[in-house]
Design a protein around this motif. Structure first.
Motif, PDB file in Angstrom:
ATOM      1  N   ILE A   3       0.818  -1.212   0.000  1.00  0.00           N
ATOM      2  CA  ILE A   3       0.000   0.000   0.000  1.00  0.00           C
ATOM      3  C   ILE A   3       0.850   1.259   0.000  1.00  0.00           C
ATOM      4  N   LEU A   4       2.125   1.159   0.427  1.00  0.00           N
ATOM      5  CA  LEU A   4       2.995   2.339   0.485  1.00  0.00           C
ATOM      6  C   LEU A   4       3.674   2.648  -0.848  1.00  0.00           C
ATOM      7  N   THR A   5       3.542   1.767  -1.815  1.00  0.00           N
ATOM      8  CA  THR A   5       4.255   1.923  -3.091  1.00  0.00           C
ATOM      9  C   THR A   5       4.095   3.307  -3.720  1.00  0.00           C
ATOM     10  N   PRO A   6       2.908   3.941  -3.697  1.00  0.00           N
ATOM     11  CA  PRO A   6       2.778   5.247  -4.370  1.00  0.00           C
ATOM     12  C   PRO A   6       3.306   6.430  -3.568  1.00  0.00           C
ATOM     13  N   LEU A   7       3.745   6.235  -2.328  1.00  0.00           N
ATOM     14  CA  LEU A   7       4.149   7.378  -1.501  1.00  0.00           C
ATOM     15  C   LEU A   7       5.222   8.264  -2.148  1.00  0.00           C
ATOM     16  N   PRO A   8       6.224   7.713  -2.852  1.00  0.00           N
ATOM     17  CA  PRO A   8       7.216   8.601  -3.480  1.00  0.00           C
ATOM     18  C   PRO A   8       6.612   9.607  -4.451  1.00  0.00           C
ATOM     19  N   THR A   9       5.447   9.293  -5.028  1.00  0.00           N
ATOM     20  CA  THR A   9       4.831  10.258  -5.938  1.00  0.00           C
ATOM     21  C   THR A   9       4.253  11.453  -5.179  1.00  0.00           C
ATOM     22  N   PHE A  10       4.107  11.320  -3.859  1.00  0.00           N
ATOM     23  CA  PHE A  10       3.665  12.417  -2.998  1.00  0.00           C
ATOM     24  C   PHE A  10       4.858  13.123  -2.342  1.00  0.00           C
ATOM     25  N   GLY A  11       6.069  12.681  -2.681  1.00  0.00           N
ATOM     26  CA  GLY A  11       7.263  13.245  -2.060  1.00  0.00           C
ATOM     27  C   GLY A  11       7.605  12.606  -0.724  1.00  0.00           C
ATOM     28  N   ILE A  12       7.039  11.438  -0.441  1.00  0.00           N
ATOM     29  CA  ILE A  12       7.294  10.735   0.818  1.00  0.00           C
ATOM     30  C   ILE A  12       8.078   9.463   0.505  1.00  0.00           C
ATOM     31  N   GLU A  13       9.314   9.409   0.920  1.00  0.00           N
ATOM     32  CA  GLU A  13      10.162   8.257   0.619  1.00  0.00           C
ATOM     33  C   GLU A  13      10.054   7.210   1.729  1.00  0.00           C
ATOM     34  N   PHE A  14      10.143   5.952   1.336  1.00  0.00           N
ATOM     35  CA  PHE A  14      10.036   4.873   2.322  1.00  0.00           C
ATOM     36  C   PHE A  14      10.889   3.692   1.893  1.00  0.00           C
ATOM     37  N   ASP A  15      11.085   2.770   2.823  1.00  0.00           N
ATOM     38  CA  ASP A  15      11.696   1.487   2.519  1.00  0.00           C
ATOM     39  C   ASP A  15      11.010   0.441   3.386  1.00  0.00           C
ATOM     40  N   VAL A  16      11.194  -0.813   3.048  1.00  0.00           N
ATOM     41  CA  VAL A  16      10.672  -1.912   3.859  1.00  0.00           C
ATOM     42  C   VAL A  16      11.879  -2.704   4.343  1.00  0.00           C
ATOM     43  N   VAL A  17      12.120  -2.655   5.632  1.00  0.00           N
ATOM     44  CA  VAL A  17      13.318  -3.251   6.228  1.00  0.00           C
ATOM     45  C   VAL A  17      12.962  -4.616   6.813  1.00  0.00           C
ATOM     46  N   LYS A  18      13.708  -5.631   6.449  1.00  0.00           N
ATOM     47  CA  LYS A  18      13.447  -6.983   6.930  1.00  0.00           C
ATOM     48  C   LYS A  18      13.520  -7.010   8.456  1.00  0.00           C
ATOM     49  N   GLY A  19      12.508  -7.585   9.074  1.00  0.00           N
ATOM     50  CA  GLY A  19      12.460  -7.681  10.524  1.00  0.00           C
ATOM     51  C   GLY A  19      11.883  -6.456  11.209  1.00  0.00           C
ATOM     52  N   LYS A  20      11.713  -5.367  10.441  1.00  0.00           N
ATOM     53  CA  LYS A  20      11.199  -4.121  11.018  1.00  0.00           C
ATOM     54  C   LYS A  20       9.943  -3.635  10.319  1.00  0.00           C
ATOM     55  N   GLY A  21       9.853  -3.897   9.041  1.00  0.00           N
ATOM     56  CA  GLY A  21       8.692  -3.451   8.278  1.00  0.00           C
ATOM     57  C   GLY A  21       8.929  -2.103   7.616  1.00  0.00           C
ATOM     58  N   PRO A  22       7.864  -1.416   7.247  1.00  0.00           N
ATOM     59  CA  PRO A  22       7.989  -0.136   6.538  1.00  0.00           C
ATOM     60  C   PRO A  22       8.652   0.937   7.407  1.00  0.00           C
ATOM     61  N   VAL A  23       9.514   1.707   6.776  1.00  0.00           N
ATOM     62  CA  VAL A  23      10.193   2.827   7.448  1.00  0.00           C
ATOM     63  C   VAL A  23      10.063   4.057   6.559  1.00  0.00           C
ATOM     64  N   ILE A  24       9.406   5.093   7.071  1.00  0.00           N
ATOM     65  CA  ILE A  24       9.293   6.364   6.353  1.00  0.00           C
ATOM     66  C   ILE A  24      10.545   7.177   6.653  1.00  0.00           C
ATOM     67  N   GLN A  25      11.257   7.551   5.615  1.00  0.00           N
ATOM     68  CA  GLN A  25      12.562   8.178   5.815  1.00  0.00           C
ATOM     69  C   GLN A  25      12.470   9.579   6.412  1.00  0.00           C
ATOM     70  N   ASN A  26      11.409  10.287   6.099  1.00  0.00           N
ATOM     71  CA  ASN A  26      11.223  11.628   6.643  1.00  0.00           C
ATOM     72  C   ASN A  26       9.761  11.794   7.043  1.00  0.00           C
ATOM     73  N   PRO A  27       9.375  11.334   8.235  1.00  0.00           N
ATOM     74  CA  PRO A  27       7.964  11.353   8.634  1.00  0.00           C
ATOM     75  C   PRO A  27       7.355  12.751   8.555  1.00  0.00           C
ATOM     76  N   ILE A  28       6.102  12.796   8.140  1.00  0.00           N
ATOM     77  CA  ILE A  28       5.405  14.086   8.062  1.00  0.00           C
ATOM     78  C   ILE A  28       4.726  14.353   9.417  1.00  0.00           C
ATOM     79  N   ASP A  29       5.536  14.609  10.419  1.00  0.00           N
ATOM     80  CA  ASP A  29       5.055  14.700  11.796  1.00  0.00           C
ATOM     81  C   ASP A  29       4.926  16.130  12.311  1.00  0.00           C
ATOM     82  N   THR A  30       4.886  17.097  11.403  1.00  0.00           N
ATOM     83  CA  THR A  30       4.605  18.492  11.763  1.00  0.00           C
ATOM     84  C   THR A  30       3.660  19.070  10.719  1.00  0.00           C
ATOM     85  N   ALA A  31       3.002  20.167  11.064  1.00  0.00           N
ATOM     86  CA  ALA A  31       2.106  20.816  10.108  1.00  0.00           C
ATOM     87  C   ALA A  31       2.874  21.259   8.869  1.00  0.00           C
TER      88      ALA A  31
END
Length: 412
Positions: A140-168
């Protein structure tokens, strides 16, 4: 006395048990490795070698002999079918030995973004068990880079958002993708879906899928998997305008992404609200539902002939709030009895679900009984047999085969 259809469904359990689980897969006398198949059929290309033996049911489909090849598509569109079509969430997964030959060597994004691998992994459960649908192997995260949100899926950890959108400020900076962005930034998707459509055309139904806006926003705010989605809830309380803003962008962009999947070959779209269990009814009504509804509305406007299924994982406690989502069908989790779900949603609403995936660790008799019970309670309206969540790691493959086999025997 039980209705005739119920007695018929019960009768096929006993018939099904005449084959042991071990003999179930051996019951396909013409099964063989896909790479060895050279059939004289309309499609001049042999099936993709997915690494699994092709079961008798799928072999007949490949030969053009499956008259029910579109049964899932018809049910999703609202038709009451003679038997419940069946596919399983996470049907392509680590419970399959052939899947692990890939997953233990290649990282997730390499598997899901390399067409040869993604096509093979998508086809494995159809080849092995004869499901009525093939769902694209992706995330489900595959399209996130088209929104400018980069991610990876790390074995044993799962999805990791490289720069979380955690501020307004970060939420306001999220970009709305254009139609061209999907081919430019996700070039693998078109090849995967077009090849899968070529493999399945006239043989079974091809499903695409997307994440619902709130689930994608929550993932992006949290930075990955979370136990309680606390960051997301804080932002909803303290920065509601920014959260609503990013949800609107996600609703619009995800609808465009779904339409892109349809253009590339998908025949059905499932919208996954994977984190519905992280929301109260109030939170769902205020933040998730309006944008999921908008997303579904936009998908239907762009692709009016494509059925849309909405699945709120863990949302069965507020199932009544999902009656007006605008989707053609609702997929329900295992937390509600199918009979109660029918009462809540109405006799005419299309439903998909909702067998507890843990039943697949039981006996063959228990599995077959669970299938019949679910089919009986869902009878009378459009219905697609599925689990109430994904196939769990460690599930015996032969048990998945027994579930699929029993579903195909449940004629009303």
């Amino acid at each position: 006395m039980a209705p005739a259809s119920s007695m018929a469904l019960r009768g096929v359990v006993a018939a099904g048990l005449c084959l042991s689980i071990n003999s179930f897969r051996a019951a396909a006398p013409a099964a063989r490795k896909a790479s060895a198949l050279r059939m004289s059929i309309a499609d001049p290309l042999p099936p993709t070698d997915s690494g699994v033996e092709i079961c008798e049911f799928t072999q007949r489909a490949i030969e053009g002999k499956n008259k029910e090849h579109d049964i899932l598509l018809r049910a999703a569109r609202g038709e009451v079918t003679k038997r419940p079509p069946v596919w399983l969430m996470r049907q392509a997964g680590r419970y399959m030995a052939a899947f692990r030959e890939y997953s233990e060597v290649y990282p997730f994004r390499q598997r899901s973004e390399t067409p040869d691998m993604a096509v093979a992994l998508s086809l494995q459960p159809w080849h092995a068990f004869g499901t009525d649908g093939v769902i694209m192997f992706s995330d489900i995260l595959t399209p996130l880079p088209t929104f400018g949100i980069e991610f990876d899926v790390v074995k044993g950890k799962g999805p990791v958002i490289q720069n979380p959108i955690d501020t307004a400020e970060k939420m306001n900076a999220v970009t709305l993708p254009t139609k061209a962005d999907f081919d430019e930034k996700l070039p693998f998707l078109r090849e995967i879906l077009s090849r899968l459509r070529a493999e399945t055309e006239g043989k079974t139904t091809l499903l695409g899928f997307v994440g619902a806006p709130w689930t994608l926003a929550a993932y992006s705010m949290e930075g990955g998997s979370t136990k309680n989605a606390l960051t997301s809830h804080k932002l909803m309380m303290h920065e509601p305008d920014a959260v609503h803003g990013v949800l609107l962008k996600l609703a619009q962009g995800i609808a465009e992404y779904a339409a892109h999947q349809v253009e590339c070959g998908a025949q059905v779209i499932q919208v996954f609200e994977s984190w519905a269990h992280q929301m109260s009814p109030e939170t769902f009504s205020k933040f998730a539902k309006p944008y999921a509804k908008l997303c579904i509305k936009l998908i239907k406007e762009k692709c009016p002939d494509t059925p849309v299924i909405y699945f709120a994982n863990g949302g069965s406690s507020y199932l009544e709030l999902q009656k007006d989502m605008g989707s053609d069908m609702l997929c329900i989790d295992w937390g509600v009895d199918m009979e109660q779900a029918r009462k809540t949603l109405g006799k005419d609403k299309g439903i998909s679900g909702n067998i507890d995936p843990r039943i697949l660790f039981g006996t063959e008799e228990q599995i077959r009984e669970a299938v019949v019970d679910c089919a009986e309670k869902a009878e009378g309206a459009p219905f697609v047999m599925n689990l109430g969540h994904g196939v769990m790691q460690g599930t015996p493959e032969e048990n998945v085969g027994a579930l699929i086999d029993q579903a195909r025997k449940c004629y009303y």
